[in-house]
Design a protein around this motif. Sequence first.
Motif, mmCIF file in Angstrom:
data_model
loop_
_atom_site.group_PDB
_atom_site.id
_atom_site.type_symbol
_atom_site.label_atom_id
_atom_site.label_comp_id
_atom_site.label_asym_id
_atom_site.label_seq_id
_atom_site.Cartn_x
_atom_site.Cartn_y
_atom_site.Cartn_z
ATOM 1 N N ARG A 54 47.776 -12.235 -14.465
ATOM 2 C CA ARG A 54 48.038 -12.178 -13.026
ATOM 3 C C ARG A 54 49.391 -11.580 -12.661
ATOM 4 O O ARG A 54 49.952 -11.924 -11.624
ATOM 5 C CB ARG A 54 47.943 -13.597 -12.435
ATOM 6 N N LEU A 55 49.905 -10.698 -13.462
ATOM 7 C CA LEU A 55 51.224 -10.133 -13.188
ATOM 8 C C LEU A 55 51.304 -9.451 -11.829
ATOM 9 O O LEU A 55 52.358 -9.428 -11.199
ATOM 10 C CB LEU A 55 51.603 -9.117 -14.272
ATOM 11 N N ASP A 56 50.167 -8.899 -11.355
ATOM 12 C CA ASP A 56 50.189 -8.090 -10.138
ATOM 13 C C ASP A 56 49.642 -8.820 -8.913
ATOM 14 O O ASP A 56 49.522 -8.213 -7.840
ATOM 15 C CB ASP A 56 49.376 -6.807 -10.349
ATOM 16 N N ASP A 57 49.326 -10.090 -9.045
ATOM 17 C CA ASP A 57 48.665 -10.792 -7.939
ATOM 18 C C ASP A 57 49.493 -10.821 -6.661
ATOM 19 O O ASP A 57 48.943 -10.802 -5.560
ATOM 20 C CB ASP A 57 48.328 -12.228 -8.346
ATOM 21 N N ARG A 58 50.801 -10.854 -6.790
ATOM 22 C CA ARG A 58 51.646 -11.016 -5.597
ATOM 23 C C ARG A 58 51.986 -9.679 -4.923
ATOM 24 O O ARG A 58 52.644 -9.674 -3.869
ATOM 25 C CB ARG A 58 52.951 -11.719 -5.976
ATOM 26 N N LEU A 59 51.537 -8.571 -5.502
ATOM 27 C CA LEU A 59 51.913 -7.271 -4.948
ATOM 28 C C LEU A 59 51.195 -7.002 -3.633
ATOM 29 O O LEU A 59 50.021 -7.332 -3.460
ATOM 30 C CB LEU A 59 51.594 -6.157 -5.946
ATOM 31 N N THR A 60 51.907 -6.374 -2.716
ATOM 32 C CA THR A 60 51.313 -5.952 -1.452
ATOM 33 C C THR A 60 50.529 -4.655 -1.660
ATOM 34 O O THR A 60 50.642 -3.993 -2.703
ATOM 35 C CB THR A 60 52.388 -5.704 -0.401
ATOM 36 N N ARG A 61 49.750 -4.285 -0.658
ATOM 37 C CA ARG A 61 49.010 -3.031 -0.738
ATOM 38 C C ARG A 61 49.959 -1.848 -0.899
ATOM 39 O O ARG A 61 49.706 -0.930 -1.702
ATOM 40 C CB ARG A 61 48.172 -2.862 0.540
ATOM 41 N N TYR A 99 63.408 -6.397 -11.101
ATOM 42 C CA TYR A 99 62.397 -5.437 -11.519
ATOM 43 C C TYR A 99 61.965 -4.604 -10.318
ATOM 44 O O TYR A 99 62.563 -4.695 -9.242
ATOM 45 C CB TYR A 99 61.237 -6.165 -12.193
ATOM 46 N N LEU A 100 60.961 -3.795 -10.476
ATOM 47 C CA LEU A 100 60.631 -2.841 -9.423
ATOM 48 C C LEU A 100 60.272 -3.518 -8.111
ATOM 49 O O LEU A 100 60.649 -3.042 -7.039
ATOM 50 C CB LEU A 100 59.474 -1.943 -9.884
ATOM 51 N N PHE A 101 59.547 -4.629 -8.186
ATOM 52 C CA PHE A 101 59.078 -5.275 -6.966
ATOM 53 C C PHE A 101 59.544 -6.727 -6.844
ATOM 54 O O PHE A 101 58.858 -7.543 -6.242
ATOM 55 C CB PHE A 101 57.547 -5.199 -6.884
ATOM 56 N N GLY A 102 60.682 -7.035 -7.429
ATOM 57 C CA GLY A 102 61.197 -8.390 -7.283
ATOM 58 C C GLY A 102 61.749 -8.951 -8.572
ATOM 59 O O GLY A 102 62.017 -8.214 -9.535
ATOM 60 N N THR A 135 56.002 -6.674 -13.310
ATOM 61 C CA THR A 135 54.580 -6.446 -13.078
ATOM 62 C C THR A 135 54.094 -5.362 -14.032
ATOM 63 O O THR A 135 54.860 -4.858 -14.864
ATOM 64 C CB THR A 135 54.316 -6.017 -11.626
ATOM 65 N N SER A 136 52.840 -4.975 -13.900
ATOM 66 C CA SER A 136 52.302 -3.942 -14.783
ATOM 67 C C SER A 136 53.033 -2.614 -14.616
ATOM 68 O O SER A 136 53.121 -1.822 -15.569
ATOM 69 C CB SER A 136 50.805 -3.752 -14.539
ATOM 70 N N VAL A 137 53.572 -2.359 -13.440
ATOM 71 C CA VAL A 137 54.311 -1.107 -13.229
ATOM 72 C C VAL A 137 55.586 -1.107 -14.062
ATOM 73 O O VAL A 137 55.981 -0.080 -14.631
ATOM 74 C CB VAL A 137 54.630 -0.891 -11.741
ATOM 75 N N ASP A 138 56.245 -2.264 -14.162
ATOM 76 C CA ASP A 138 57.426 -2.366 -15.019
ATOM 77 C C ASP A 138 57.052 -2.153 -16.477
ATOM 78 O O ASP A 138 57.809 -1.526 -17.226
ATOM 79 C CB ASP A 138 58.068 -3.746 -14.844
#
Length: 240
Positions: A77-84, A178-181, A185-188
């Motif tokens: 669930r690494l990406d569950d909190r990401l916005t669209r 990291y990139l989004f907080g 996440t998978s992007v990192d």
Amino acid sequence: MITLYSYPGLFGVADNNGYGLKVFAFLRLAGLRFVHRHIVDASGAPRGQLPYITDGPETVGDSDTIIAHLARAHGARLDDRLTRAQRDTGLLITRLLDDLYWVMSYARWKDDRFWPAFRDALLRAHPDLTEAGLQAARAFNFQRYHYQGIGRFDPEAAYARGLADLAVLANLVPPDGYLFGPEPTSVDAGLYGFIANIHFFPIDTPLRRCVASRANLVRHCTAMHAAVNASDREEAGAQP
């Protein structure tokens, strides 16, 4: 048990290919148990490309498809909190890394200034490899570069593409976290897969010099490296 099949490691990095290291990092960050098998011959892989995983009866190739499978089948669930918007940005970064891949590979296999150092490092680290085998792989890569297009560029023009990619990444990576907080996440994981394969390689390519000049890229890479390899230290500490 999940088994990851990917290229050999080099210079302390678990896989000397950005895509395999991306999947390795995701598995580690997601806390999933897996076996890591290093291979060179990709002929048995889906579409003849590494990395791939086996997961019970399933065989899954392509790094993004693997990550989607792990999220669906294992609750990663690494990406569950990401916005669209963050997911969209992540996809753009992923596609940019696809472009950077070709310049990184060009630097290692095609540029005569850097090829000998890369070849010799592989032979030292992996005695099962042979110079003849690496020369055959080099010839194959020359064909790939020609048909993809990067092989038709002179070196300076090829590196200009990669340096432009790195400049964009440096503009997106924050000075901390990291990139989004505060959590990766998978992007990192994807960014680490590629930047680590530049930063930790002591081969003085234009790409490495660029990464070294961007403190935020180095910080992100070293933070991810520590997070991804934390379980190695924990396992070592648990041994008598």
